[in-house]
Scaffold this active site. Structure first.
Site, PDB file in Angstrom:
ATOM      1  N   ASP A  45      -1.069  -5.849   8.960  1.00 18.03           N
ATOM      2  CA  ASP A  45      -2.012  -4.770   8.671  1.00 18.03           C
ATOM      3  C   ASP A  45      -3.244  -5.395   8.012  1.00 18.03           C
ATOM      4  OD1 ASP A  45      -3.171  -2.295   8.274  1.00 18.03           O
ATOM      5  OD2 ASP A  45      -2.001  -1.829   6.469  1.00 18.03           O
ATOM      6  N   LYS A  92     -13.452  -0.513   5.051  1.00 17.17           N
ATOM      7  CA  LYS A  92     -14.019  -1.266   3.921  1.00 17.17           C
ATOM      8  C   LYS A  92     -15.116  -2.227   4.376  1.00 17.17           C
ATOM      9  CE  LYS A  92     -10.570   0.777   2.307  1.00 17.17           C
ATOM     10  NZ  LYS A  92      -9.565   1.009   1.331  1.00 17.17           N
ATOM     11  N   TRP A 149       0.873  -1.172   0.000  1.00 18.67           N
ATOM     12  CA  TRP A 149       0.000   0.000   0.000  1.00 18.67           C
ATOM     13  C   TRP A 149       0.915   1.229   0.000  1.00 18.67           C
ATOM     14  CZ3 TRP A 149      -2.097   2.551   4.901  1.00 18.67           C
ATOM     15  CH2 TRP A 149      -3.072   3.521   4.582  1.00 18.67           C
TER      16      TRP A 149
HETATM   17  C1  LIG Z   1      -3.301  -2.027   3.319  1.00 18.39           C
HETATM   18  C2  LIG Z   1      -4.084  -0.911   3.924  1.00 18.39           C
HETATM   19  N1  LIG Z   1      -3.873  -0.596   5.215  1.00 18.39           N
HETATM   20  C3  LIG Z   1      -4.543   0.384   5.814  1.00 18.39           C
HETATM   21  C4  LIG Z   1      -5.478   1.117   5.141  1.00 18.39           C
HETATM   22  C5  LIG Z   1      -6.149   2.209   5.924  1.00 18.39           C
HETATM   23  O1  LIG Z   1      -7.420   2.535   5.682  1.00 18.39           O
HETATM   24  P1  LIG Z   1      -8.209   3.590   6.571  1.00 18.39           P
HETATM   25  O2  LIG Z   1      -7.254   4.557   7.157  1.00 18.39           O
HETATM   26  O3  LIG Z   1      -9.165   4.237   5.635  1.00 18.39           O
HETATM   27  O4  LIG Z   1      -8.906   2.794   7.636  1.00 18.39           O
HETATM   28  C6  LIG Z   1      -5.732   0.857   3.787  1.00 18.39           C
HETATM   29  C7  LIG Z   1      -6.677   1.640   3.006  1.00 18.39           C
HETATM   30  O5  LIG Z   1      -6.703   1.711   1.829  1.00 18.39           O
HETATM   31  C8  LIG Z   1      -5.017  -0.203   3.173  1.00 18.39           C
HETATM   32  O6  LIG Z   1      -5.213  -0.532   1.892  1.00 18.39           O
END
Ligand SMILES: Cc1ncc(COP(=O)(O)O)c(C=O)c1O
Length: 393
Positions: free
Chosen positions: A208, A243, A127
């Site tokens: 994660d 999500k 990511w």
């Molecule tokens: C791998 C991964 N970790 C963490 C997140 C964090 O998402 P959020 O801060 O919207 O909860 C995302 C969001 O796209 C992600 O793809």
């Protein structure tokens, strides 16, 4: 005082979102930003969320501060959702955070406090935001091989060879499921081998988990991290409800340290202290929605059904695109798309081909070929397949 500041670099995903919004063409296709979309392209509020929100509005009597760790019911139900009974609760220190993003950042700060010399190992594609989050905590970072791009599958030998290089006290960042951006997940056998390797090397896993429920199902998706948690003495775990509860803008996340029993209190206090320094109290509303749903058998069933339907829709898009590409290109080289997990795949396209898809066909994907499978529907699958076959000819 600000004249010395360099111009900020525009985030690739945000820039793409803007370009898509500015594109006047009918029939443009957005495969960029990573949000779930239904067949009509909307990201709706889940019915279980609406029902929980109505209950909260009716019953909540105060919005006064809670603890720095956040609401206890949220922490408990999320611990259960992520870890099941893999480890006793006495081993888990947890705090709420504004989204999974802040959970990753807070856990990086925890690493920095505990072991500033640690290197954080990240999969070669990861990511994109992992990189600045780790750097912001002033930690060293090294990549390990992950994707065999031609096969659209795990480069198992490369990954294991690179992980043999980790030093005692290093941290290895793994995606719980639905790897972003590759869609390539670890099998239970891979998780077991990684657990054995990390234990042998004395390194700490950091999982994660941002897409639980989008791969194979809620429990199956957590199988690997649960195996790891049960096996290693120390582990870090970040979770996001953006999500799987569709709570993107409410910012609902959790940061956990799984440690030997005697250390839980110290870790819980340290994580709460890290929250205090940045935002003090985590946002409450979204977390309360989550604990209301998870704590009520009826709402839980409703939510699971909605999540199952989202997962199935993404899987259907995967199968549809793999079939359409087989037909359009006369080759099986994109068959991997159907077997991958979660919202993303990394398509093996050159930057010039990605640009042609945008300029000539109004198809938007990230510069590295990442596509959001949830952005497709029955009508756009053949359009994408034909356009891809065209640029590949
Ligand atoms: C791998 C991964 N970790 C963490 C997140 C964090 O998402 P959020 O801060 O919207 O909860 C995302 C969001 O796209 C992600 O793809």
């Amino acid at each position: 005082m600000f004249e010395t500041l360099p111009d900020p670099k525009l985030d690739g995903i945000i820039a793409l979102m803007q370009a898509f919004a500015d594109d006047p063409r009918m029939g443009k296709i957005d495969l960029g930003v990573g949000v779930y979309r239904d067949t009509s392209g909307r990201t709706p509020v889940m019915a279980a969320v609406k029902a929980a929100e109505a209950r909260i509005v009716e019953e909540q009597e105060s919005k006064s501060y809670l603890s720095l760790a956040g609401d206890a019911a949220f922490l408990e139900t999320m611990r259960d959702l992520l870890l099941g009974d893999a480890v006793p609760s006495a081993r888990v220190a947890a705090v709420g955070t504004p989204g999974g993003t802040s959970a990753v950042r807070q856990l990086c700060e925890l690493i920095r406090l505990a072991r500033p010399e640690a290197t954080v190992w990240v999969s070669e594609q990861t990511w994109p935001n992992h990189v600045p989050l780790i750097r912001a905590a002033r930690l060293d970072m090294r990549p390990y091989r992950y994707l065999d791009r031609d096969a659209g599958a795990l480069d198992r030998a490369g990954m294991m060879a690179d992980l043999e290089q980790v030093a005692a006290g290093d941290v290895v960042l793994l995606h719980g499921c639905c790897h972003n951006p590759t869609g390539v997940d670890l099998s239970l056998q891979d998780w077991a081998e990684i657990a054995a390797l990390l234990e042998r090397r004395g390194a700490v896993p950091f999982v994660d988990m941002a897409y639980q429920g989008f791969g194979e199902g809620l429990d199956a998706d957590a199988g690997g991290l649960r195996h790891l948690a049960a096996r290693v003495p120390e582990m870090l775990l970040s979770g996001s409800c953006s999500k799987n509860f569709g709570l993107y803008r409410e910012r609902v996340g959790i940061a956990m340290a799984i440690v030997p029993e005697g250390e839980r209190g110290r870790l819980a206090g340290t994580l709460a202290g890290l929250n205090r320094q940045v935002f003090a109290f985590p946002p409450d509303h979204g977390g309360r929605v989550v604990s209301t749903i998870l704590g009520d058998p009826g709402l839980r069933v409703m939510w699971r059904q909605e999540l199952d339907a989202m997962r199935e829709r993404v899987a259907e898009n995967r199968r549809g695109l793999a079939d359409a590409l087989r037909e359009a290109t006369g080759s099986d080289r994109f068959g991997f798309i159907a077997g991958q997990q979660g919202m993303f795949s990394l398509l093996p396209l050159e930057p010039a081909q990605i640009e042609t898809l945008r300029a000539e066909h109004g198809i938007y994907m990230l510069g590295d070929g990442r596509v959001n499978m949830a952005g497709l529907n029955e009508a756009s699958v053949p359009v994408l397949a034909q356009a891809m076959a065209g640029v590949l000819r």
